[in-house]
Scaffold this motif. Structure first.
Motif, mmCIF file in Angstrom:
data_model
loop_
_atom_site.group_PDB
_atom_site.id
_atom_site.type_symbol
_atom_site.label_atom_id
_atom_site.label_comp_id
_atom_site.label_asym_id
_atom_site.label_seq_id
_atom_site.Cartn_x
_atom_site.Cartn_y
_atom_site.Cartn_z
ATOM 1 N N LYS A 410 0.827 -1.216 0.000
ATOM 2 C CA LYS A 410 0.000 0.000 0.000
ATOM 3 C C LYS A 410 0.853 1.255 0.000
ATOM 4 N N LEU A 413 2.631 1.544 -3.463
ATOM 5 C CA LEU A 413 1.712 1.957 -4.532
ATOM 6 C C LEU A 413 1.342 3.427 -4.404
ATOM 7 N N ILE A 512 3.812 -0.613 -10.923
ATOM 8 C CA ILE A 512 2.437 -0.635 -10.388
ATOM 9 C C ILE A 512 1.728 -1.915 -10.804
ATOM 10 N N GLU A 513 1.908 -2.311 -12.057
ATOM 11 C CA GLU A 513 1.262 -3.535 -12.535
ATOM 12 C C GLU A 513 1.845 -4.774 -11.853
ATOM 13 N N THR A 516 0.477 -4.910 -8.280
ATOM 14 C CA THR A 516 -0.961 -5.219 -8.295
ATOM 15 C C THR A 516 -1.197 -6.693 -8.590
ATOM 16 N N GLN A 517 -0.481 -7.219 -9.579
ATOM 17 C CA GLN A 517 -0.665 -8.626 -9.971
ATOM 18 C C GLN A 517 -0.165 -9.571 -8.873
ATOM 19 N N GLN A 519 0.119 -8.969 -5.689
ATOM 20 C CA GLN A 519 -0.775 -8.892 -4.528
ATOM 21 C C GLN A 519 -2.032 -9.735 -4.744
#
Length: 530
Positions: A410, A413, A512-513, A516-517, A519
């Protein structure tokens, strides 16, 4: 009457001459050569008990076993006559007229008369029967307390069984029971004469054995009126108890057979030497590992994974003094030895550390530590792990590690979104990125295997993740898109540097990708465990 020492070997002959000269109490000396597994016995019979410890502690006498494999037995007349008359098989084997190499003249003593095998066997049967009666009695009592789930009593009974086994092993190997009360020391002492005994007991440290220390912890808990657990260790205790029992039965049989049918010294077997042997793939791995660390006990090659044009070999090493930097260097040296399409992932732990982690990670270790995976062992007498039965994998710390990973993700990001907007990289971002990736990998592995790896290199941690779920390899394109030095960057920022770095918009979006992936992947497995 024999008054001269037969030529046995120069060192032994000189030692015996010195003892006879210095100790007039020596009545007889018997030498029984190469009887069992190339072991020889020297029995010295004295009429002064106080001389026994003095002779036993002489440097030359201690060297007889260390250098020549000769076990020395020292007895006064009363002790010898007791053991002889009560059918102690080792004494019967040695105390034969053909083994006599010295007898003092001019002193009057009642010499023990040799006897027929039948006369010996009558007393031997009583001696042997006493062991089996004691063993059956303790075993019956043990089973009763197991059925009552009396955990504390079960441990105490295993201790009494171990004491019984050690008593008879000592009598059957060295002719007498030691005065030492410490089980750790007794196991270590008797193992000099049969290394297989020590191989049953995993060492906690240089002076203690894990299971014996566990008994002592149980005794402390009883004294403090605390509840005792550890019932998962009963199977390990039972396995060792059965093996010790079999050792004693085998020893009874071999001694009796030698007494009844004396054997000659076995011939030396021919040895075939293979010249110009080519090093195999395993040989090269072993050589590089041992060059890096001489304290390796075992090596396992437990998995080979082929991903695109890469072949990944997963090694598990049991040994001392393996630091993370050593592991990284060893992985690099192995890769350099072969080619760029080959990678090695190494996990290394001490055996006692593995033992203490079995409560949470036994399934992981049990799937690796198998005979078919072993490519190296420093000794055939290496102790095995004491597996827990029954066992269920525990994920006790998963919530904590998952929470740390989520919070790091978090924060990272949030910083990356700000960077994407104003193109100004905070100095903390690369450090957070390195921390996040390490946290993700370790938590992901923990969630899958109930095993938390050490702080290995970022790429090795990632390959461990891929090993448990090869579908993760689909994200390789994101790492490639970020740049060829993605994993090197992660390792670099594990420590503080006075250096600024900036990520352009494309790299920021890739990061970021990735986060996100990853996580999403982590949430899937953690939800399953919950």
């Amino acid at each position: 009457m024999k008054t001269t020492i037969f030529p046995i070997n120069d060192f032994l002959s000189n030692q015996l001459k010195e003892i006879i000269t210095e100790f007039p109490s020596v009545l007889e000396i018997y030498y029984c050569s190469n009887t069992i597994e190339m072991t020889s016995y020297l029995l010295i019979h004295l009429n002064n008990r106080s001389d026994i410890d003095i002779i036993a502690n002489r440097k030359g006498i201690k060297k007889l076993f260390k250098n020549y494999g000769i076990i020395v037995l020292l007895f006064d007349y009363n002790a010898l006559i007791y053991k002889f008359k009560h059918g102690y098989p080792l004494i019967e084997l040695i105390y034969q007229e053909e083994h006599l190499v010295y007898q003092q003249e001019g002193i009057d003593f009642t010499k023990l008369a040799t006897r027929s095998f039948k006369e010996f066997n009558d007393q031997y049967s009583i001696y042997k029967k006493r062991y089996f009666q004691d063993h059956d009695l303790l075993s019956s009592e043990l089973n009763t307390h197991k059925s009552l789930d009396a955990v504390s009593s079960v441990f105490l009974l295993y201790e009494r069984l171990f004491e019984l086994h050690l008593q008879y092993l000592e009598e059957l190997y060295i002719g007498h029971t030691t005065s030492i009360n410490n089980l750790h020391q007794r196991i270590k002492a008797i193992s000099k004469f049969n290394p297989e005994i020590e191989s049953l007991f995993l060492k906690r440290n240089e002076e203690e054995y894990y299971l014996i220390a566990l008994i002592n912890r149980v005794k402390e808990a009883i004294e403090e009126d605390r509840e005792v657990y550890y019932h998962e260790c009963f199977e390990a205790f039972n396995t060792i108890e059965n093996v010790l029992h079999n050792f004693i039965q085998d020893r009874f049989q071999s001694l009796k057979r030698l007494i009844k049918h004396p054997t000659t010294i076995p011939a030396i077997a021919e040895v075939t030497i293979e010249l110009n042997k080519q090093d195999t793939f395993h040989d090269i791995i072993i050589e590089r590992c041992l060059n890096q660390n001489q304290c390796i006990e075992e090596i396992y090659l437990y998995k080979t994974l082929i991903l695109c044009n890469q072949t990944i070999y997963y090694l598990f090493i049991i040994g001392d003094k393996f630091e993370n930097e050593q592991i990284k260097n060893l992985e690099s040296r192995l890769q350099d030895k072969f080619n760029k399409q080959t990678n090695f992932v190494i996990i290394a732990h001490t055996k006692i550390w593995i033992q203490t982690e079995l409560y949470s990670s036994q399934d992981f270790f049990a799937n690796i530590i198998k005979k078919e995976n072993k490519i190296y062992s420093s000794s055939k007498y290496n102790a095995s792990l004491h597996w827990l039965v029954p066992h269920t994998s525990l994920y006790t710390d998963l919530y904590y590690y998952n929470s740390v990973t989520n919070n790091t993700a978090k924060e990272l990001l949030k910083n990356l979104q700000k960077l994407k907007k104003n193109q100004q990289c905070k100095p903390s971002i690369p450090y957070l990125l390195s921390l996040y990736f390490m946290s993700f990998c370790r938590t992901y592995i923990l969630a899958h295997l109930s095993y938390l790896p050490n702080y290995l290199s970022s790429y090795s941690l990632w390959l461990l993740c891929v090993n448990v779920n090869t579908d993760l390899n689909k994200y390789q394109y994101l790492f490639d898109k970020f740049g060829s030095k993605f994993f090197s960057l992660l390792d670099f920022y594990r420590v503080l540097h006075q250096r600024l770095i900036n990520f352009d918009t494309e790299k920021t979006e890739v990061l970021i990708e990735i986060i996100t992936q990853l996580q999403a992947e982590l949430k899937t497995i953690v939800d399953q465990r919950s």
